[in-house]
Design an enzyme around this catalytic site. Structure first.
Site, PDB file in Angstrom:
ATOM      1  N   ASP A 111      -4.396  -9.916  -8.316  1.00  0.00           N
ATOM      2  CA  ASP A 111      -4.671  -9.148  -9.378  1.00  0.00           C
ATOM      3  C   ASP A 111      -3.671  -8.301  -9.811  1.00  0.00           C
ATOM      4  OD1 ASP A 111      -4.439  -7.642  -7.167  1.00  0.00           O
ATOM      5  OD2 ASP A 111      -6.415  -6.450  -7.281  1.00  0.00           O
TER       6      ASP A 111
ATOM      7  N   GLU B 252       0.812  -1.202   0.142  1.00  0.00           N
ATOM      8  CA  GLU B 252      -0.068   0.024   0.033  1.00  0.00           C
ATOM      9  C   GLU B 252       0.702   1.424   0.099  1.00  0.00           C
ATOM     10  OE1 GLU B 252      -2.967   0.062  -0.657  1.00  0.00           O
ATOM     11  OE2 GLU B 252      -3.913  -1.896   0.125  1.00  0.00           O
TER      12      GLU B 252
ATOM     13  N   GLU C  64     -11.942  -0.168 -10.158  1.00  0.00           N
ATOM     14  CA  GLU C  64     -11.490  -1.118 -11.176  1.00  0.00           C
ATOM     15  C   GLU C  64     -12.565  -1.087 -12.290  1.00  0.00           C
ATOM     16  OE1 GLU C  64      -9.032  -2.067  -7.911  1.00  0.00           O
ATOM     17  OE2 GLU C  64     -11.394  -1.741  -7.837  1.00  0.00           O
TER      18      GLU C  64
END
Length: 609
Positions: free
Chosen positions: A330, A185, A453
């Protein structure tokens, strides 16, 4: 009594006919690819049966699909055009959405990390509960939302506020904090935001005009370097080279750190670390990030070529054996392709091509072609990495990024179908549930934290096809967010996509990505679209130019030959020009990207009708 007998007879006849249709046309649960969708009945099989009886060619111009052509079909009527005036209105709406969130963050929350949009307060790390990783993995007491949002200001054309925000970051942000954050992150949100803004500030091509200001002395780059150095301890003392998931910015890896990390978290550092290395001429950062990718790649299944989603960084054993396209996996795939686009390292593209082939072979279910034939629509499911067998019947909202990646890879046809599935879920709920069970046609996990997304894939598909359908999708998303998520001081996470109850949190990616992609979707004349230079977006939506500078390095190859990723015996797919999408058919460009019959089928699959 006679009329009652007639009614009963008609009912029995109706039920008998239904049973015959059910058996004759393959509608039982055993016929599907394991989806067990409730599809009503198979139009295509009925059409073939009737044509066999009449001795006609099923491929003729009067196929059942022609029933949905032209003005007779509501899908075509709804999606075939999008007036310029409406496009301008949606562009303004997206801009207003961004500034409503940004202005309130600056007014009520800065210099804290996030805005609580319901209570109009700032939010920082949960110091009273260090185990609250949902908050503490992301918030590091370093003005997260401002840094994450810097380049969005430029995309919206606000040079003045961008310069003011950069000066605020330079004057107020320090990473010398006793904060334990997730490496992934901090990398994509903070490091990526700083690097992107520095590059745009100093870009001699000036795509957004002259945005530099007097006295700027590469401070954003220095901050990025400082942060990256503080993240480096995560790569130390691991037997595999796969990094620890968290570091303390002052002291390094916490003594109680776990030895397990997800594939995406460990394998999605190469873009930001690689750019930093090439900007400052220090191979260290790219070296550790690339070593982690290579280590993960070496652990893939010999049978399927797939990777799991959780690995032990000391033993190299897979703790989580699920292989999918959503959470935990992902951006690993995303950064294989984007690293190649940026750096031109052939091994990255070879890994991506091999991974994509395994995904198509083992995760993809449904009919062979998106826009032709019969059967269930294509869908990518979660499977066991060793056997390829389905592990569960849910997909998650993060997987909605994958159509955008398919566009970058030139596989527009598959991108169109998968995007249509997620859009159908959005139409049903006015949001994307975090997990959706495709077998039960219901959410498994009900919250929606304003994720970008689906918007990202919508934007990239519009850029590839210029089909007005995707403008309608963007408008639906915009209007849903306005209706369901807007609160007193911003936009709030939906706690429950059905009853639309809310949580008091506005994550930084809402401004960094969701609003950015929505605005760009409707802004045809944006400098990113008109510039002679090409740009790519990081997994956090930060703008990075595709520049020869990043294809040059001031050091020799990072790894000796014997550590090669692909051996000569493995497939060596010919590198293609991945900037070129497959040719888009006239029908997909000027009519619907997906035929109405298939679009209706997908809508039925998610329970819209």
């Amino acid at each position: 009594m006679q009329w009652r007998s007639i009614v009963v007879g008609l009912v029995v006849l109706r039920l008998s006919l239904s049973c015959v249709l059910w058996l004759a046309f393959g509608l039982g649960p055993s016929v599907s690819w394991g989806f067990n969708f409730h599809l009503g009945f198979s139009l295509h099989k009925l059409d073939l049966l009737f044509r066999e009886e009449r001795g006609t060619d099923p491929r003729g111009s009067s196929s059942y699909l022609s029933f949905f052509d032209g003005n007779k079909d509501e899908y075509v009527r709804r999606y075939r055009t999008f007036p310029d005036t409406l496009k301008a209105k949606m562009k303004d709406m997206a801009k207003e959405m961004f500034y409503f969130g940004y202005d309130n963050y600056m007014k009520y929350a800065f210099p804290e990390d996030e805005l609580n949009p319901i209570d109009c307060e700032g939010r920082g790390p949960d110091v009273l509960n260090p185990s609250n990783i949902n908050i503490n993995d992301v918030l590091g007491n370093y003005s997260l939302t401002l840094i994450d949002t810097l380049d969005t200001l430029l995309v919206l054309g606000n040079v003045t506020e961008f310069q003011r925000a950069v000066k605020l970051v330079i004057d107020t942000v320090s990473f010398d904090k006793d904060s334990t954050v997730q490496v992934f992150e901090a990398n994509i949100r903070i490091l990526g935001g700083l690097i992107s803004s520095h590059i745009l500030l100093t870009d001699p091509k000036h795509p957004f005009g002259k945005v530099g200001f007097e006295g700027y002395d590469n401070e954003l780059l220095h901050l990025a370097h400082d942060l990256a150095v503080r993240l480096l301890p995560a790569f130390e003392n691991t037997s595999t080279g796969i990094p620890y998931p968290r570091v303390n910015l002052k002291t390094g890896v916490p003594p109680d750190s776990i030895n397990e990390t997800c594939t995406a978290g460990a394998g999605s550092l190469l873009v930001e670390f690689g750019i930093l290395s090439r900007l400052i001429g220090d191979s260290t950062f790219e070296w550790v990030a690339r070593r982690a990718v290579r280590a993960l790649w070496s652990l893939r299944s010999n049978e399927t070529g797939l990777l799991g989603n959780v690995v032990n960084i000391q033993t190299g054993q897979w703790v989580g054996k699920q292989s999918g396209l959503g959470a935990g996996m992902d951006s690993f795939y995303e950064y294989l392709l984007k690293s190649y686009i940026l750096f031109g390292e052939k091994e990255d593209y070879k890994m991506f091509q091999a991974a994509y082939e395994s995904i198509q072979n083992h995760m993809r279910r449904g009919r062979e072609s998106c826009n032709e034939g019969e059967g269930d629509p294509p869908l990518y499911v979660n499977v066991n990495m060793f056997s390829g067998e389905i592990m569960n019947t849910w997909i998650d909202s993060l997987q909605a990024f994958f159509p955008g990646l398919q566009v970058l890879n030139g596989d527009v046809d598959n991108a169109i179908c998968l995007h249509a599935f997620y859009y159908a879920i959005w139409k049903r709920f006015g949001a994307l549930p975090e997990r959706y069970n495709w077998q039960l046609q219901a959410p498994d996990v009900l919250f929606y934290p304003l994720r970008p997304e689906l918007v990202e894939s919508t934007y990239l598909l519009y850029q590839a096809t210029k089909n007005p359908f995707y403008l309608h999708v963007g408008m639906d998303i915009l209007q849903s967010l306005e209706k369901n998520a807007k609160v007193r001081c911003g936009y709030a996470t939906l706690h429950h996509v059905v009853d639309k109850s809310k949580e008091d949190r506005m994550e930084s990616f809402f401004l960094s990505e969701t609003c950015k992609y929505l605005y760009l979707l409707f802004d045809e004349d944006n400098p990113l679209h008109k510039s002679d230079n090409k740009y790519i977006f990081t997994t956090e939506g930060h703008v990075v130019p595709i520049d020869k500078l990043f294809r040059e390095k001031q050091w020799n190859d990072l790894f000796p030959c014997e550590e090669g990723v692909l051996t000569e015996s493995e497939p060596n797919n010919r590198l293609s020009n991945i900037s070129n999408c497959n040719r888009i058919s006239e029908e997909q460009r000027y009519s619907l990207p997906l035929k109405s019959a298939y679009m209706r089928q997908i809508d039925h699959m998610v329970g819209l009708y």
